[in-house]
Design a protein around this motif. Structure first.
Motif, PDB file in Angstrom:
ATOM      1  N   MET A 196       3.996   2.067  10.064  1.00 50.09           N
ATOM      2  CA  MET A 196       3.209   2.925  10.950  1.00 50.09           C
ATOM      3  C   MET A 196       3.620   2.728  12.410  1.00 50.09           C
ATOM      4  SD  MET A 196       1.629   4.512   8.685  1.00 50.09           S
ATOM      5  CE  MET A 196       0.638   5.574   9.719  1.00 50.09           C
TER       6      MET A 196
ATOM      7  N   SER B 242       0.587  16.905   6.034  1.00 53.80           N
ATOM      8  CA  SER B 242      -0.258  15.823   6.542  1.00 53.80           C
ATOM      9  C   SER B 242      -0.176  15.712   8.058  1.00 53.80           C
ATOM     10  CB  SER B 242       0.160  14.487   5.924  1.00 53.80           C
ATOM     11  OG  SER B 242      -0.539  13.415   6.547  1.00 53.80           O
TER      12      SER B 242
ATOM     13  N   TRP C 261       3.245  15.638   1.620  1.00 57.69           N
ATOM     14  CA  TRP C 261       3.049  14.635   2.672  1.00 57.69           C
ATOM     15  C   TRP C 261       3.794  15.034   3.942  1.00 57.69           C
ATOM     16  CZ3 TRP C 261       0.412  10.731   4.545  1.00 57.69           C
ATOM     17  CH2 TRP C 261       1.004   9.740   5.320  1.00 57.69           C
TER      18      TRP C 261
ATOM     19  N   ASP D 215      -1.727   7.818  -7.064  1.00 61.97           N
ATOM     20  CA  ASP D 215      -2.637   7.266  -6.057  1.00 61.97           C
ATOM     21  C   ASP D 215      -2.267   7.753  -4.660  1.00 61.97           C
ATOM     22  OD1 ASP D 215      -4.239   5.946  -7.846  1.00 61.97           O
ATOM     23  OD2 ASP D 215      -3.310   3.984  -7.569  1.00 61.97           O
ATOM     24  N   PHE D 216      -0.979   7.837  -4.381  1.00 61.32           N
ATOM     25  CA  PHE D 216      -0.525   8.366  -3.095  1.00 61.32           C
ATOM     26  C   PHE D 216      -0.920   9.834  -2.953  1.00 61.32           C
ATOM     27  CE2 PHE D 216       3.115  10.153  -0.528  1.00 61.32           C
ATOM     28  CZ  PHE D 216       2.681   9.655   0.685  1.00 61.32           C
TER      29      PHE D 216
ATOM     30  N   ASN E  16      -4.974   9.769  -2.573  1.00 63.48           N
ATOM     31  CA  ASN E  16      -5.575   9.071  -1.434  1.00 63.48           C
ATOM     32  C   ASN E  16      -5.096   9.573  -0.077  1.00 63.48           C
ATOM     33  OD1 ASN E  16      -6.916   7.494  -3.316  1.00 63.48           O
ATOM     34  ND2 ASN E  16      -5.391   5.861  -3.263  1.00 63.48           N
ATOM     35  N   LEU E  17      -3.851  10.019   0.004  1.00 63.16           N
ATOM     36  CA  LEU E  17      -3.309  10.431   1.300  1.00 63.16           C
ATOM     37  C   LEU E  17      -2.931  11.906   1.357  1.00 63.16           C
ATOM     38  CD1 LEU E  17      -1.150   7.333   2.303  1.00 63.16           C
ATOM     39  CD2 LEU E  17      -3.269   8.115   3.347  1.00 63.16           C
ATOM     40  N   ASN E  18      -2.994  12.590   0.233  1.00 61.90           N
ATOM     41  CA  ASN E  18      -2.610  13.996   0.224  1.00 61.90           C
ATOM     42  C   ASN E  18      -3.682  14.919  -0.342  1.00 61.90           C
ATOM     43  OD1 ASN E  18       0.426  14.125   1.066  1.00 61.90           O
ATOM     44  ND2 ASN E  18       0.280  12.375  -0.313  1.00 61.90           N
TER      45      ASN E  18
ATOM     46  N   LEU F  77      -0.563  13.061   9.586  1.00 61.80           N
ATOM     47  CA  LEU F  77       0.040  11.756   9.854  1.00 61.80           C
ATOM     48  C   LEU F  77       1.556  11.836  10.005  1.00 61.80           C
ATOM     49  CD1 LEU F  77      -2.033   9.528   7.399  1.00 61.80           C
ATOM     50  CD2 LEU F  77      -2.308   9.729   9.870  1.00 61.80           C
ATOM     51  N   THR F  78       2.163  12.881   9.454  1.00 65.05           N
ATOM     52  CA  THR F  78       3.619  13.003   9.533  1.00 65.05           C
ATOM     53  C   THR F  78       4.064  14.024  10.590  1.00 65.05           C
ATOM     54  OG1 THR F  78       3.607  14.653   7.758  1.00 65.05           O
ATOM     55  CG2 THR F  78       3.943  12.352   7.129  1.00 65.05           C
TER      56      THR F  78
ATOM     57  N   GLY G 179       0.804  -1.214   0.000  1.00 61.21           N
ATOM     58  CA  GLY G 179       0.000   0.000   0.000  1.00 61.21           C
ATOM     59  C   GLY G 179       0.834   1.260   0.000  1.00 61.21           C
ATOM     60  N   ALA G 180       2.009   1.221   0.629  1.00 65.48           N
ATOM     61  CA  ALA G 180       2.913   2.367   0.569  1.00 65.48           C
ATOM     62  C   ALA G 180       3.430   2.491  -0.866  1.00 65.48           C
ATOM     63  CB  ALA G 180       4.061   2.191   1.549  1.00 65.48           C
TER      64      ALA G 180
END
Length: 206
Positions: free
Chosen positions: A34, A117, A113, A173-174, A177-179, A119-120, A8-9
């Motif tokens: 993670m 984000s 990211w 996709d990264f 989906n995450l940014n 998450l970071t 997934g990464a």
């Protein structure tokens, strides 16, 4: 051989799609990034001094890290079907587009990211929102460039699907989906390409 990975990464995903396209089966061990298992003393000391996945353990116990380095090694072992080009011109074109995607798309997405984000936030010493915003603009500008390129070519490097397309797909996709950075659906040529490459069985499985 054994692949250390985190499915997934974006970087490990490049290798997984490559393996699926080539029909290569390699046992893998999941490293939970993670939970920062990739930063453990054992992983850094024994597998990858950079503390990152993917990493490929060879039969002699040595290791190769970095997505493209791993795929290049496997390409030498399993040359068909080629993912890096066959004729000299195609090899050059694939390499050119790989570098372009890594430098002008993957790098700014990574900066978004890192600096934009939540998450970071725990691992980046100082997030700078203006850096994230500047790189968002760079990503959107590069999507326009890709749309113009794909008006002229079925795939990035020419008529054949290649590692450049795999890298661009994983990065896009990264980004989306995450940014929160999807490409503009009005970019019809980029959208046509994206639908084609994301619809391949190798991409759907990863």
């Amino acid at each position: 051989m054994k692949l250390y990975t985190y499915p997934g990464a974006p970087h490990p995903r490049r290798v997984h799609i490559y393996l699926a396209e080539k029909g290569i089966e390699i046992p893998f061990e999941q490293i939970d990034i993670m939970q920062r298992e990739n930063k453990s003393p054992a992983f850094i000391g024994e597998v990858n001094a950079m503390g990152a996945v993917p990493a490929l353990e060879l039969d002699d116990g040595s290791h190769i890290a970095e997505s493209i380095a791993i795929c290049r090694y496997l390409e030498a072992l399993y040359p068909e079907p080629s993912m890096f080009g066959s004729a000299p011109e195609e090899i050059g074109a694939v390499e050119m587009w790989l570098r372009r995607i890594e430098l002008y798309l993957m790098m700014p997405v990574g900066m978004v990211w890192a600096h934009g984000s939540p998450l970071t936030k725990a691992v980046v010493k100082e997030q700078i929102p203006s850096v994230a915003e500047l790189n968002r603009q760079m990503v959107n500008k590069y999507f326009e460039f890709l749309d113009r390129r794909l008006a002229q070519s079925e795939y990035l490097a020419g008529p054949n699907y290649s590692m450049a397309d795999i890298t661009a797909l994983c990065t896009m996709d990264f980004a989306a989906n995450l940014n929160g950075l999807p490409h503009d659906k009005g970019q019809v040529h980029l959208s046509r390409w994206y639908d084609a490459v994301s619809g391949r069985p190798s991409a759907k499985e990863q």
